[in-house]
Design a protein around this motif. Structure first.
Motif, PDB file in Angstrom:
ATOM      1  N   UNK A 131      -6.165  27.505  43.770  1.00 29.33           N
ATOM      2  CA  UNK A 131      -6.143  27.049  42.383  1.00 29.33           C
ATOM      3  C   UNK A 131      -6.163  25.520  42.324  1.00 29.33           C
ATOM      4  N   UNK A 183      -9.531  24.053  43.439  1.00 27.58           N
ATOM      5  CA  UNK A 183     -10.607  24.288  42.477  1.00 27.58           C
ATOM      6  C   UNK A 183     -10.463  23.388  41.255  1.00 27.58           C
ATOM      7  N   UNK A 200      -0.029  22.293  30.219  1.00 26.96           N
ATOM      8  CA  UNK A 200      -0.477  22.217  31.623  1.00 26.96           C
ATOM      9  C   UNK A 200      -0.675  23.643  32.105  1.00 26.96           C
ATOM     10  N   UNK A 201      -1.755  24.296  31.649  1.00 27.52           N
ATOM     11  CA  UNK A 201      -1.855  25.735  31.805  1.00 27.52           C
ATOM     12  C   UNK A 201      -2.269  26.167  33.200  1.00 27.52           C
ATOM     13  N   UNK A 202      -2.789  25.249  34.000  1.00 25.35           N
ATOM     14  CA  UNK A 202      -3.247  25.642  35.327  1.00 25.35           C
ATOM     15  C   UNK A 202      -4.622  26.283  35.320  1.00 25.35           C
ATOM     16  N   UNK A 203      -5.258  26.373  34.164  1.00 23.65           N
ATOM     17  CA  UNK A 203      -6.581  27.009  34.069  1.00 23.65           C
ATOM     18  C   UNK A 203      -7.632  25.923  33.868  1.00 23.65           C
ATOM     19  N   UNK A 204      -8.671  25.998  34.660  1.00 25.55           N
ATOM     20  CA  UNK A 204      -9.654  24.925  34.716  1.00 25.55           C
ATOM     21  C   UNK A 204     -10.364  24.733  33.378  1.00 25.55           C
ATOM     22  N   UNK A 205     -10.575  25.825  32.639  1.00 24.55           N
ATOM     23  CA  UNK A 205     -11.273  25.711  31.354  1.00 24.55           C
ATOM     24  C   UNK A 205     -10.564  24.730  30.432  1.00 24.55           C
ATOM     25  N   UNK A 206      -9.223  24.853  30.385  1.00 25.75           N
ATOM     26  CA  UNK A 206      -8.466  23.970  29.497  1.00 25.75           C
ATOM     27  C   UNK A 206      -8.588  22.514  29.938  1.00 25.75           C
ATOM     28  N   UNK A 249     -11.089  21.069  31.508  1.00 24.70           N
ATOM     29  CA  UNK A 249     -12.397  20.505  31.147  1.00 24.70           C
ATOM     30  C   UNK A 249     -12.447  20.244  29.640  1.00 24.70           C
ATOM     31  N   UNK A 250     -11.821  21.151  28.857  1.00 27.13           N
ATOM     32  CA  UNK A 250     -11.778  20.921  27.413  1.00 27.13           C
ATOM     33  C   UNK A 250     -11.085  19.593  27.108  1.00 27.13           C
TER      34      UNK A 250
END
Lengths: 114, 619
Positions: free
Chosen positions: B163, B166, B590-596, B598-599
């Motif tokens: 994670x 990435x 700080x969600x740890x998800x790449x989509x957020x 990049x947003x």
């Protein structure tokens, strides 16, 4: 000079970013990253394009004809090499993620939050 | 002497290539790889130290293959060695040497891949600092980046490293490609890639909009690398999972390189053409202050020690950016000294947490509580480094922060910085007191944090009975170095020398003359020399700086004590957890998800772009 190629580059960039923001699949995201990078190829080649210019090798061409800029072509080539390295690395991460955890969803991989 | 300049990149690259080429022969002979890597990193450090001495009076320029500029037009590719760039690369080489010595006995299974990647990373650092044209800057940036992504995922058998790597790789790559787009635009506008030449050409031609857009796009990549809010999300994820010796380099030099990129772009390339210096300075000051506050708040509520240190780095990056935004020589000199001191101290903190991971199998403050008492030397080093982070004189950090505040002359900035430093250093000292001295009550176990702690395996051997000297000496030396650097600044003339170096860094005309030769035409297009805009303030130790530093240390100690003993405070109702309401909010953030991430990157870039458009649009 026309603005069309720059608009194309901006459109490709926007498409890639949109995909990165909305996709929930690692492979798709890696491809979207490639799309983002592809916009830089268009951008580089557009800046060096000369209307009516020939490919920039001169050894067997008499005189000094109009030619497209060879510098941006060298830059685009370097850019391709960079992309190959980054994409290969990211794809190997995705393979690991799928092998070990059976998922390609970034949300399932998120171990650290907050 | 100029021949040393390319060698600082060639030596680590060739050593890395040789190590990877003979990899099959080195099976079972890891010490050979260790020795070669440490020797290469130390050689780079020595060469850079020589260069630093040499460039103290003048920039040294090296043209590859001897393609010198003719009639003021750069044809070839060059490296430019100035005191600030060489100094930053030197910090990188020193940290690399320390990290390689530390990792000698650290890893369970260390292949030569690790050494190769580390040396490639070092070459990227040195190349990035010395590069004299924008495209090479991008290439070194990516080289360093790819090595860093691979190092982050050194343990790909766990969820976290995948994670972290990435998120790190995708956000930074998007940033780098935006930079490349900006480079293409400015090349289309000016027909030049050499920084000095772009500066000359951009200022003397029409098309101001293109210059602004390309500046925005180029610094976008560096803002991501420098972990400036809202581009900072990747940093904590990457730091939490990267091997500890690698974290030393990430926090100590890699993110600072992002800031160096911004400063280099502004002062050597775009400053003259952009104009609107005061308004741009306000934008950077606002970004820096926001980053500092967000980093400090996240730092204090973190219990994973490596993530805690990562958020403290974000907080400090905000202060560095604000120091750069002052646009004064003293402010930049302060940033230089602050970065040097921070790198050494933060390196020591990470190495100490690495020792804790090695011996105690965890980097979670909660489950380490009191267990560090059997590591007295590590505990003392960690505590001292924590005090240094708070700005205890004579650590170099105290001087750097003092100079920035002296130069800013803004009370609110001093107050905000001091509060941020108290929060960040207080969190580190809370860890020091709780883990290494068993002070206070053990914090309540958070099940999520516990799950994270259990993931911390694999990186190093089963808990050993004693700490190897190769792991103990580097952090001790780094802390001693941070103190020695602060003392050395007190030598008469040392502060003035750093300020002169900063002044030269900010002098675009001098940079163009050094690179293109004095005959370079269009010298008038460069930014006005800073010295005429800002009087050179003396770099000295002022009484107010000492008072602020002592307040800061006392505040950090008090906060750490309060955090350790707060359950015994009578004023609080039972069961109250400070910041409990914040956790859910921060988790969403700080969600740890790449989509957020990049947003946030796109949104942040759009906001900064809008502000820049407003600034430069008004004549």
């Amino acid at each position: 000079m026309t603005y069309f190629p720059y608009l194309v580059a901006a459109w490709i960039l926007a498409c890639g970013l949109y995909g990165l923001v909305t996709n929930r699949d690692l492979i798709h995201q890696i491809i979207c990253l490639i799309v983002v990078q592809s916009s830089t190829y268009v951008m580089l080649l557009a800046t060096g394009y000369v209307t009516g210019g020939i490919a920039p090798y001169f050894s067997d061409v008499p005189g000094s004809p109009k030619a497209v800029d060879p510098v941006v072509q060298a830059l685009a080539l370097t850019d391709v090499v960079v992309e190959a390295a980054v994409t290969a690395l990211l794809a190997s991460f995705a393979i690991q993620a799928h092998k070990r955890f059976g998922t390609l969803d970034p949300q399932d991989l998120a171990e650290f939050k907050g | 002497m100029n021949q040393l300049i390319p060698l600082t990149v060639a030596v680590p690259l060739l050593t890395a290539a040789a190590l990877l080429a003979v990899r099959p022969l080195l099976a079972g002979l890891v010490w050979v790889a260790n020795l070669a890597a440490v020797a290469a990193a130390a050689a780079v450090a020595v060469m850079l130290a020589f260069l630093l001495r040499q460039t103290s009076t003048d920039e040294a320029v090296y043209w590859f293959a001897g393609f010198r500029p003719s009639h003021g037009v750069a044809i070839g590719v060059n490296f430019v060695a100035g005191p600030i760039s060489v100094g930053l690369a030197l910090i990188g080489a020193i940290l690399m040497t320390a990290a390689l010595v530390f990792s000698w006995r650290y890893f369970t299974h260390v292949g030569t891949y690790f050494h190769g990647l580390m040396l490639i990373f070092l070459a990227g650092v040195a190349g990035f600092c010395l590069a004299g044209d924008v495209f090479d800057l991008f290439v070194w940036f990516e080289l360093m980046g790819v090595a860093a992504y691979a190092l982050t995922a050194y343990r790909p058998e766990e969820r976290g490293p995948i994670q972290g790597a990435l998120n790190f790789a995708i956000t930074n790559s998007v940033g780098a490609y935006l930079s490349l787009t900006g480079i293409a635009l400015i090349y289309g506008r000016t027909g030049a890639l050499n920084m000095a030449q772009i500066g000359q050409a951009a200022a003397s031609r029409s098309g101001h909009g293109v210059v602004v857009v390309s500046f925005l796009l180029i610094i976008a990549g560096f803002l991501v690398k420098a972990a400036i809010v809202p581009f900072h999300f990747w940093l904590a994820d990457a730091h939490a999972v990267a091997p500890t010796p690698v974290c030393v380099l990430f926090s100590g030099v890699m993110v600072e390189l992002g800031l160096y990129g911004i400063a280099r772009m502004y002062w050597s390339v775009f400053g003259g053409a952009l104009g609107h210096q005061a308004a741009l300075a306000d934008v950077f000051l606002a970004l820096g202050t926001l980053t500092s506050v967000v980093g400090a708040l996240f730092c204090f509520r973190e219990r994973h020690v490596k993530r805690l240190l990562a958020f403290s780095t974000i907080s400090h990056m905000g202060m560095f950016l604000a120091g750069f935004a002052l646009m004064t020589p003293l402010g930049l000199a302060g940033v230089a000294v602050y970065v040097a001191g921070h790198a050494l101290v933060k390196g020591a903190l990470f190495l100490c947490s690495g020792i804790a991971l090695h011996r105690l199998r965890s980097v979670n403050e909660t489950c380490l509580h009191g267990r560090g008492r059997k590591l007295p030397v590590t505990g003392a080093t960690f505590t001292l480094a924590g005090l240094g982070l708070a700005g205890l004189p004579p650590f170099a950090l105290f001087l750097g922060k003092g100079w920035i505040e002296d130069s800013a002359r803004m009370t609110w900035l001093t107050v905000v910085f001091t509060l941020c430093a108290i929060l960040a250093a207080g969190a580190v000292l809370r860890v020091a007191g709780g883990v290494f001295y068993g002070l206070g009550d053990p914090p309540r176990e958070d099940p999520r944090m516990e799950a994270e702690a259990n993931e911390e395996t694999g990186e190093t051997d089963e808990g050993r009975q004693r700490t190897p000297l190769t792991m103990l000496i580097p952090p001790v030396l780094l802390v001693a170095g941070a103190m020695a650097a602060g003392v050395a600044m007190l030598v008469p003339g040392a502060g003035a020398a750093i300020e002169r170096a900063a002044l030269r860094f900010q002098d675009q005309a001098a940079y163009q003359a050094a690179v293109l030769g004095p005959s370079g035409h269009g010298g008038s297009a460069a930014a006005a020399p800073v010295a005429t805009l800002h009087p050179v303030e003396p770099a000295a130790v002022t009484v107010s700086a000492v008072v602020v530093a002592l307040v800061c240390v006392a505040g950090a100690l008090a906060l750490a004590g309060a955090a350790l003993y707060w359950r015994r405070l009578p004023v609080l109702r039972r069961g109250y957890e400070p910041g409990a309401g914040l956790t859910e909010f921060s988790r969403r953030f700080q969600s740890g998800v790449i989509n957020d991430y990049v947003t946030w990157l796109v949104v942040g870039l759009a906001i900064i772009g809008g502000v820049l458009a407003l600034i430069t649009g008004h004549g």
